[in-house]
Design an enzyme around this catalytic site. Sequence first.
Site, PDB file in Angstrom:
ATOM      1  N   LYS A   1       0.811  -1.212   0.000  1.00 19.56           N
ATOM      2  CA  LYS A   1       0.000   0.000   0.000  1.00 19.56           C
ATOM      3  C   LYS A   1       0.855   1.276   0.000  1.00 19.56           C
ATOM      4  CE  LYS A   1      -3.750  -2.411  -0.012  1.00 19.56           C
ATOM      5  NZ  LYS A   1      -3.200  -3.755  -0.159  1.00 19.56           N
TER       6      LYS A   1
HETATM    7  C1  PLP Z   1      -9.496  -2.693  -1.781  1.00 18.71           C
HETATM    8  C2  PLP Z   1      -8.934  -3.459  -0.621  1.00 18.71           C
HETATM    9  N1  PLP Z   1      -9.728  -3.706   0.433  1.00 18.71           N
HETATM   10  C3  PLP Z   1      -9.270  -4.354   1.528  1.00 18.71           C
HETATM   11  C4  PLP Z   1      -7.967  -4.817   1.595  1.00 18.71           C
HETATM   12  C5  PLP Z   1      -7.553  -5.577   2.803  1.00 18.71           C
HETATM   13  O1  PLP Z   1      -6.440  -5.018   3.446  1.00 18.71           O
HETATM   14  P1  PLP Z   1      -5.676  -5.866   4.577  1.00 18.71           P
HETATM   15  O2  PLP Z   1      -4.761  -6.811   3.866  1.00 18.71           O
HETATM   16  O3  PLP Z   1      -4.931  -4.835   5.376  1.00 18.71           O
HETATM   17  O4  PLP Z   1      -6.696  -6.563   5.375  1.00 18.71           O
HETATM   18  C6  PLP Z   1      -7.099  -4.572   0.525  1.00 18.71           C
HETATM   19  C7  PLP Z   1      -5.705  -5.026   0.591  1.00 18.71           C
HETATM   20  O5  PLP Z   1      -5.187  -5.693  -0.259  1.00 18.71           O
HETATM   21  C8  PLP Z   1      -7.588  -3.900  -0.620  1.00 18.71           C
HETATM   22  O6  PLP Z   1      -6.789  -3.665  -1.667  1.00 18.71           O
END
Ligand code: PLP
Length: 228
Positions: A184
């Site tokens: 990210k």
């Molecule tokens: C659009 C979106 N939503 C949710 C997530 C979930 O993030 P996390 O891996 O921190 O749970 C991601 C991460 O890849 C994402 O790209």
Amino acid sequence: MSARIPIAGPWITEKEISYVTRAVRDGWYDNASKYQAEFEQAFATFAGRRYGISLPSCTSGLHLALLALDIGPGDEVVVPDVTWIATSAPISYVGATPVFADVDPTSWCITAASIEAVLTPRTKAVIVVDLYGNMPDLDPILALCRERSIAVIEDAAEAAGATYKGRPAGSFGAFSAFSFHGSKTLTTGEGGMLLVDDEAAHRRCLKLRDHGRAPGDRMFWNDEIGQK
Ligand SMILES: Cc1ncc(COP(=O)(O)O)c(C=O)c1O
């Protein structure tokens, strides 16, 4: 074979190294949550919100938001049909039904028209996604949801630093959630943050995050099961 071009990678300067070193040295005993609290406040301010709740992931932030909104079996939650599965998986965790709406071919984000096409009397919330940092056209989405008393959750996992009409990603809807995974725009390796403005919703999320223990309790009095 040609060299791979990574889509993302961290930019670690002496400043980040000094912060981490400081936290490793003195983030203990009475200081145990000092850096976490500083980060929550700084990040909430950066995204134009009152409260930040740090979490192990964005997924747990979306899950917590759905729990705090009391969404469960029989309820429907609209999500874009192009996103990472973590946008919709927490809807199933709480026993509700994800309903998939088309995305706009230019922004790859959900639109007011595509949401309206899938609304039913059981729709309780919409999770908009700022995909790859692209922002949905939020004004008509927020107006539609306000009119129908449908909660909006902003999945800003990929959008730290993006803006919509000059307002920061993460400042829209009842809740917004960010990811700090290594892929990210702002990373802690793994991690996430839920942002909210409403004080009661903030307290509810703190309680659910802490296994049903109300904020400020010192006696380990857990009167409900928290995030499940
Ligand atoms: C659009 C979106 N939503 C949710 C997530 C979930 O993030 P996390 O891996 O921190 O749970 C991601 C991460 O890849 C994402 O790209």
